[in-house]
Structures are given as C-alpha cells and as structure tokens.
Design a protein around this motif. Sequence first.
Motif, PDB file in Angstrom:
ATOM      1  N   LYS A  11       0.115  -3.480  11.914  1.00 30.88           N
ATOM      2  CA  LYS A  11      -0.564  -2.178  11.948  1.00 30.88           C
ATOM      3  C   LYS A  11      -0.426  -1.469  10.598  1.00 30.88           C
ATOM      4  O   LYS A  11      -1.385  -0.885  10.085  1.00 30.88           O
ATOM      5  CB  LYS A  11      -0.003  -1.298  13.061  1.00 30.88           C
ATOM      6  CG  LYS A  11      -0.253  -1.834  14.453  1.00 30.88           C
ATOM      7  CD  LYS A  11      -1.718  -1.772  14.817  1.00 30.88           C
ATOM      8  CE  LYS A  11      -1.940  -2.162  16.266  1.00 30.88           C
ATOM      9  NZ  LYS A  11      -3.336  -2.139  16.657  1.00 30.88           N
ATOM     10  N   LEU A  12       0.763  -1.519   9.998  1.00 26.65           N
ATOM     11  CA  LEU A  12       0.980  -0.881   8.697  1.00 26.65           C
ATOM     12  C   LEU A  12       0.142  -1.524   7.600  1.00 26.65           C
ATOM     13  O   LEU A  12      -0.244  -0.859   6.636  1.00 26.65           O
ATOM     14  CB  LEU A  12       2.460  -0.927   8.325  1.00 26.65           C
ATOM     15  CG  LEU A  12       3.345   0.081   9.052  1.00 26.65           C
ATOM     16  CD1 LEU A  12       4.806  -0.303   8.916  1.00 26.65           C
ATOM     17  CD2 LEU A  12       3.099   1.481   8.523  1.00 26.65           C
ATOM     18  N   SER A  13      -0.161  -2.806   7.743  1.00 24.88           N
ATOM     19  CA  SER A  13      -0.949  -3.498   6.715  1.00 24.88           C
ATOM     20  C   SER A  13      -2.421  -3.094   6.747  1.00 24.88           C
ATOM     21  O   SER A  13      -3.175  -3.420   5.836  1.00 24.88           O
ATOM     22  CB  SER A  13      -0.816  -5.024   6.884  1.00 24.88           C
ATOM     23  OG  SER A  13      -1.544  -5.461   8.016  1.00 24.88           O
ATOM     24  N   GLN A  14      -2.844  -2.359   7.769  1.00 29.73           N
ATOM     25  CA  GLN A  14      -4.251  -1.987   7.912  1.00 29.73           C
ATOM     26  C   GLN A  14      -4.645  -0.747   7.104  1.00 29.73           C
ATOM     27  O   GLN A  14      -5.821  -0.373   7.088  1.00 29.73           O
ATOM     28  CB  GLN A  14      -4.580  -1.763   9.390  1.00 29.73           C
ATOM     29  CG  GLN A  14      -4.470  -3.030  10.214  1.00 29.73           C
ATOM     30  CD  GLN A  14      -4.812  -2.792  11.663  1.00 29.73           C
ATOM     31  OE1 GLN A  14      -5.683  -1.998  11.986  1.00 29.73           O
ATOM     32  NE2 GLN A  14      -4.115  -3.483  12.556  1.00 29.73           N
ATOM     33  N   PHE A  15      -3.684  -0.101   6.447  1.00 29.81           N
ATOM     34  CA  PHE A  15      -4.010   1.061   5.619  1.00 29.81           C
ATOM     35  C   PHE A  15      -3.009   1.153   4.472  1.00 29.81           C
ATOM     36  O   PHE A  15      -1.971   0.514   4.497  1.00 29.81           O
ATOM     37  CB  PHE A  15      -4.036   2.355   6.440  1.00 29.81           C
ATOM     38  CG  PHE A  15      -2.715   2.744   7.052  1.00 29.81           C
ATOM     39  CD1 PHE A  15      -1.909   3.688   6.436  1.00 29.81           C
ATOM     40  CD2 PHE A  15      -2.287   2.193   8.246  1.00 29.81           C
ATOM     41  CE1 PHE A  15      -0.700   4.070   6.998  1.00 29.81           C
ATOM     42  CE2 PHE A  15      -1.088   2.563   8.821  1.00 29.81           C
ATOM     43  CZ  PHE A  15      -0.294   3.504   8.189  1.00 29.81           C
ATOM     44  N   SER A  16      -3.331   1.929   3.439  1.00 28.49           N
ATOM     45  CA  SER A  16      -2.465   1.984   2.273  1.00 28.49           C
ATOM     46  C   SER A  16      -1.934   3.375   1.947  1.00 28.49           C
ATOM     47  O   SER A  16      -0.993   3.510   1.190  1.00 28.49           O
ATOM     48  CB  SER A  16      -3.194   1.427   1.041  1.00 28.49           C
ATOM     49  OG  SER A  16      -4.357   2.205   0.792  1.00 28.49           O
ATOM     50  N   THR A  23      -1.802   6.393  14.981  1.00 27.50           N
ATOM     51  CA  THR A  23      -1.322   6.166  16.340  1.00 27.50           C
ATOM     52  C   THR A  23      -1.607   4.713  16.725  1.00 27.50           C
ATOM     53  O   THR A  23      -2.728   4.246  16.598  1.00 27.50           O
ATOM     54  CB  THR A  23      -2.019   7.125  17.323  1.00 27.50           C
ATOM     55  OG1 THR A  23      -1.721   8.470  16.929  1.00 27.50           O
ATOM     56  CG2 THR A  23      -1.542   6.888  18.747  1.00 27.50           C
ATOM     57  N   VAL A  24      -0.573   4.023  17.194  1.00 23.83           N
ATOM     58  CA  VAL A  24      -0.725   2.616  17.574  1.00 23.83           C
ATOM     59  C   VAL A  24      -0.532   2.390  19.064  1.00 23.83           C
ATOM     60  O   VAL A  24      -0.842   1.320  19.574  1.00 23.83           O
ATOM     61  CB  VAL A  24       0.230   1.703  16.770  1.00 23.83           C
ATOM     62  CG1 VAL A  24      -0.106   1.748  15.288  1.00 23.83           C
ATOM     63  CG2 VAL A  24       1.683   2.071  17.004  1.00 23.83           C
ATOM     64  N   ALA A  25      -0.011   3.389  19.776  1.00 23.10           N
ATOM     65  CA  ALA A  25       0.208   3.254  21.215  1.00 23.10           C
ATOM     66  C   ALA A  25       0.517   4.624  21.804  1.00 23.10           C
ATOM     67  O   ALA A  25       0.790   5.578  21.077  1.00 23.10           O
ATOM     68  CB  ALA A  25       1.370   2.305  21.488  1.00 23.10           C
ATOM     69  N   LEU A  26       0.458   4.670  23.119  1.00 23.04           N
ATOM     70  CA  LEU A  26       0.898   5.850  23.866  1.00 23.04           C
ATOM     71  C   LEU A  26       2.059   5.439  24.740  1.00 23.04           C
ATOM     72  O   LEU A  26       2.085   4.327  25.272  1.00 23.04           O
ATOM     73  CB  LEU A  26      -0.229   6.400  24.730  1.00 23.04           C
ATOM     74  CG  LEU A  26      -1.414   6.994  24.002  1.00 23.04           C
ATOM     75  CD1 LEU A  26      -2.500   7.378  24.998  1.00 23.04           C
ATOM     76  CD2 LEU A  26      -0.982   8.208  23.198  1.00 23.04           C
ATOM     77  N   ALA A  35       3.635   5.122   9.831  1.00 25.88           N
ATOM     78  CA  ALA A  35       3.266   5.801   8.594  1.00 25.88           C
ATOM     79  C   ALA A  35       4.002   5.146   7.438  1.00 25.88           C
ATOM     80  O   ALA A  35       5.073   4.569   7.617  1.00 25.88           O
ATOM     81  CB  ALA A  35       3.631   7.284   8.656  1.00 25.88           C
ATOM     82  N   LYS A  36       3.410   5.249   6.275  1.00 22.59           N
ATOM     83  CA  LYS A  36       4.051   4.803   5.046  1.00 22.59           C
ATOM     84  C   LYS A  36       4.539   6.061   4.326  1.00 22.59           C
ATOM     85  O   LYS A  36       3.807   7.037   4.204  1.00 22.59           O
ATOM     86  CB  LYS A  36       3.065   4.032   4.165  1.00 22.59           C
ATOM     87  CG  LYS A  36       2.629   2.740   4.817  1.00 22.59           C
ATOM     88  CD  LYS A  36       1.676   1.964   3.954  1.00 22.59           C
ATOM     89  CE  LYS A  36       1.300   0.673   4.671  1.00 22.59           C
ATOM     90  NZ  LYS A  36       0.466  -0.178   3.839  1.00 22.59           N
ATOM     91  N   ILE A  37       5.782   6.002   3.883  1.00 28.77           N
ATOM     92  CA  ILE A  37       6.411   7.162   3.258  1.00 28.77           C
ATOM     93  C   ILE A  37       6.807   6.800   1.830  1.00 28.77           C
ATOM     94  O   ILE A  37       7.305   5.704   1.577  1.00 28.77           O
ATOM     95  CB  ILE A  37       7.677   7.572   4.050  1.00 28.77           C
ATOM     96  CG1 ILE A  37       7.370   7.734   5.535  1.00 28.77           C
ATOM     97  CG2 ILE A  37       8.323   8.808   3.471  1.00 28.77           C
ATOM     98  CD1 ILE A  37       6.353   8.790   5.875  1.00 28.77           C
TER      99      ILE A  37
END
Length: 92
Positions: A11-16, A23-26, A35-37
């Motif tokens: 999931k993290l690899s899908q954005f930069s 949000t990946v789940a509920l 999130a990337k920090i």
Amino acid sequence: MPLQTIDLASKLSQFSGHFAPRTVALFNGHDVMVAKILGEFSWHSHADTDDFFLVLKGRLFLDLPDGVTLQLEPTGTPNSGDAATAAPRRVL
C-alpha cells in the motif's frame, strides 16, 4: 466475516508524498491509515482521540505532553485535528 490480509508495504508503494495518509482498511468504525513521514510534523491535538503508529521502516520519535491517553481515531477524524488543515481522506 473472514479476516482480510493487507500488505502495508505494498500500500505504501502506491504513493510517494509525505504526510499524505491513505486509508487502507476500516476497523470497528476506525480508519486504518498508512503514511510516509519525513522530518518533523507540527504538534496537533484531537479532543477525544489520538493516532496509533506502527513503524514499518525507520524510526519515529514522539514528544507527548504528560498525562495523554492514546486512542484510535474514528473514521472521519481530521488527521491534524482541524478539518481546515487536514490532508484529504484517500482510500487505497
């Protein structure tokens, strides 16, 4: 309802972008976000909730005031505590 496995690294690899949670789940009416920090993020407050952090890579240091009880955020809680400055909710 069967449990669903979510590959957080995938999931993290899908954005930069940094500080742009997705949000990946509920879970029980709560958003599970990734999130990337990078660097510092301004201190903010949530009146009734706070964030849960699971670090997959690197280190995270938190400066917390005394007496804080940490909870998970219900779905829709602004990530910065203020809807005017919060990143938009994005679901992956």
